[in-house]
Write a protein that holds these residues in place. Sequence first.
Motif, short mmCIF file in Angstrom:
data_model
loop_
_atom_site.label_atom_id
_atom_site.label_comp_id
_atom_site.label_asym_id
_atom_site.label_seq_id
_atom_site.Cartn_x
_atom_site.Cartn_y
_atom_site.Cartn_z
N SER A 196 38.45 39.63 32.23
CA SER A 196 37.31 39.04 32.98
C SER A 196 37.91 38.64 34.43
O SER A 196 37.46 38.88 35.34
CB SER A 196 36.39 37.91 32.41
N GLU A 197 38.99 37.97 34.21
CA GLU A 197 39.55 37.60 35.50
C GLU A 197 40.15 38.63 36.23
O GLU A 197 40.08 38.53 37.48
CB GLU A 197 40.95 36.69 35.02
N ALA A 198 40.78 39.75 35.55
CA ALA A 198 41.19 40.97 36.20
C ALA A 198 39.70 41.59 37.05
O ALA A 198 39.94 41.89 38.18
CB ALA A 198 41.69 41.79 35.42
N GLN A 199 38.87 41.54 36.28
CA GLN A 199 37.50 42.01 37.04
C GLN A 199 36.89 41.25 38.22
O GLN A 199 36.55 41.90 39.17
CB GLN A 199 36.46 42.10 36.07
N LEU A 200 36.94 39.97 37.91
CA LEU A 200 36.43 39.13 39.10
C LEU A 200 37.60 39.26 40.20
O LEU A 200 37.07 39.22 41.44
CB LEU A 200 36.62 37.59 38.63
N VAL A 201 38.82 39.67 40.04
CA VAL A 201 39.93 39.55 41.15
C VAL A 201 39.45 40.90 41.72
O VAL A 201 39.45 41.22 42.98
CB VAL A 201 41.30 39.39 40.52
N SER A 202 39.13 41.84 41.13
CA SER A 202 38.70 43.19 41.47
C SER A 202 37.67 43.38 42.47
O SER A 202 37.55 43.91 43.33
CB SER A 202 38.78 44.43 40.45
#
Length: 273
Positions: A196-202
Amino acid sequence: MCEKLRKVNSWLGAVFGDQPVPPFEVNTRTVDILYQMAQSSEARCSDTALLIEDYKQKTSEYQADAAHFEDVLLQGVGLSGASLSKPTADYLSALVDNAMVLGVKDTSLTSFMPAINNLTGDLLEVEKSNRKLERELRALQKRLGSTLVLRGNLQEDIDKTTKSQAVESAKAEERLLNMDFVTAKAQELSIRQQRSEAQLVSRNMDKSITHQAIVQLSEEVGALQNEIIPLKKKLEPYMDLSPSPSLAQVKIEEAKRELASLDSKLETKVDFK
């Protein structure tokens, strides 16, 4: 060795008689052992022969004494073994048997009394020993009963401990299973969080709307509200004053400006939230 072997063969021939002598290995050790056995056997046979001769001699003496006593009885009082009645013969036979059992030299009262006293003393000692053994037996039975009770209690405690260990083992196994489940779930949640954090960063998410930022903003709003409370308390005494005094008006205006400034900050924070 030849002399020993001849003596061994002679002894074996005498021992087995008409039967053939079993074959054996002829060596120094075997011949020595058989020679010693032959010597011991000859010594025992010699002692036995002497004992038999002694018994024969005593038998002859006893027979002579019996014949003498029969002659004395026959000549003195006219009694013979054939003339005695059956009860009398039975009494004499019992008297002789008692004398032989007691080991007395004759059937006189002076011989019987010491022998009976000795037997009585032996009987008392045996009874005393029996009473002592009975006391020891009762004590052992009592200790055995206590030991059996203790053994039963120990067995009961062992059974309870075994059951308790089984229950605790089941609980521990269940806790291990739950721990494994929780660990696997935590790993799964951690992976999902990272994704989820990776998606938010992306997606270039604004960090100001994250949960942590909102919590921090809420804390700041609370702190500002806490700062407004004492200012409002300061304004309360001036609320009841007459509007005509210029000094009160000035103070009120200053307080209002300060309050307006704080309200503006609060509204800004709330709108930003």
